[in-house]
Design a protein around this motif. Structure first.
Motif, mmCIF file in Angstrom:
data_model
loop_
_atom_site.group_PDB
_atom_site.id
_atom_site.type_symbol
_atom_site.label_atom_id
_atom_site.label_comp_id
_atom_site.label_asym_id
_atom_site.label_seq_id
_atom_site.Cartn_x
_atom_site.Cartn_y
_atom_site.Cartn_z
ATOM 1 N N GLU A 1 -53.492 93.516 -14.045
ATOM 2 C CA GLU A 1 -54.939 93.633 -13.874
ATOM 3 C C GLU A 1 -55.680 92.638 -14.778
ATOM 4 N N ALA B 1 -55.405 89.310 -13.222
ATOM 5 C CA ALA B 1 -56.317 89.208 -12.076
ATOM 6 C C ALA B 1 -57.750 88.926 -12.549
ATOM 7 N N LEU B 2 -58.152 89.577 -13.632
ATOM 8 C CA LEU B 2 -59.487 89.310 -14.184
ATOM 9 C C LEU B 2 -59.605 87.873 -14.669
ATOM 10 N N ALA C 1 -57.908 85.314 -13.679
ATOM 11 C CA ALA C 1 -57.911 84.424 -12.514
ATOM 12 C C ALA C 1 -59.272 84.428 -11.814
ATOM 13 N N ALA C 2 -59.989 85.539 -11.890
ATOM 14 C CA ALA C 2 -61.287 85.648 -11.225
ATOM 15 C C ALA C 2 -62.428 85.029 -12.038
ATOM 16 N N ALA D 1 -64.463 81.987 -10.591
ATOM 17 C CA ALA D 1 -65.311 82.365 -9.459
ATOM 18 C C ALA D 1 -66.511 83.190 -9.928
ATOM 19 N N LEU D 2 -66.302 84.083 -10.883
ATOM 20 C CA LEU D 2 -67.404 84.888 -11.415
ATOM 21 C C LEU D 2 -68.417 84.009 -12.149
#
Length: 120
Positions: free
Chosen positions: A93, A96-97, A99-100, A103-104
């Protein structure tokens, strides 16, 4: 403090001094409502009005040191609220954060550009 007040302070922190009409447009309120809001924040010592060197007819709303400190404190409170929660996530998790994040960040930039319009 109202959400509009906090958002106005954050806008001033990000973009620097702005006209009341610009702030009203960015925050989605009427000019008279923004004028009243600025007056209250001015009385609280969070903002001040200054003349614009490039146009003597214009008054700009500027953050004071107290206003900038308030914005920093609010941002740190957000960090402090999420930091222990992130510690509860699994490794996947957290990955995943991470990696995001690009984009954020891009979403935040797009939203900021949309709300702020052209910089002065």
């Amino acid at each position: 403090m109202s959400l509009t007040s906090a958002a106005t302070l954050a806008t001033l922190d990000r973009t620097g001094p702005r006209r009341i009409t610009d702030l009203a447009a960015v925050e989605g309120v009427t000019q008279p409502a923004m004028t009243a809001l600025v007056r209250v924040m001015e009385e609280s010592g969070l903002v001040e009005r200054r003349g614009d060197a490039s146009d003597k007819r214009v008054t700009l709303v500027c953050l004071t040191e107290a206003g900038a400190s308030y914005v920093r404190t609010r941002r740190q409170a957000g960090v402090d609220a999420f930091e222990p929660l992130i510690g509860e996530l699994t490794g996947d998790e957290v990955e995943a954060l991470v990696a995001a994040l690009p984009a954020l960040k891009h979403l935040a930039e797009l939203e900021s550009q949309d709300r702020e319009g052209p910089k002065r």
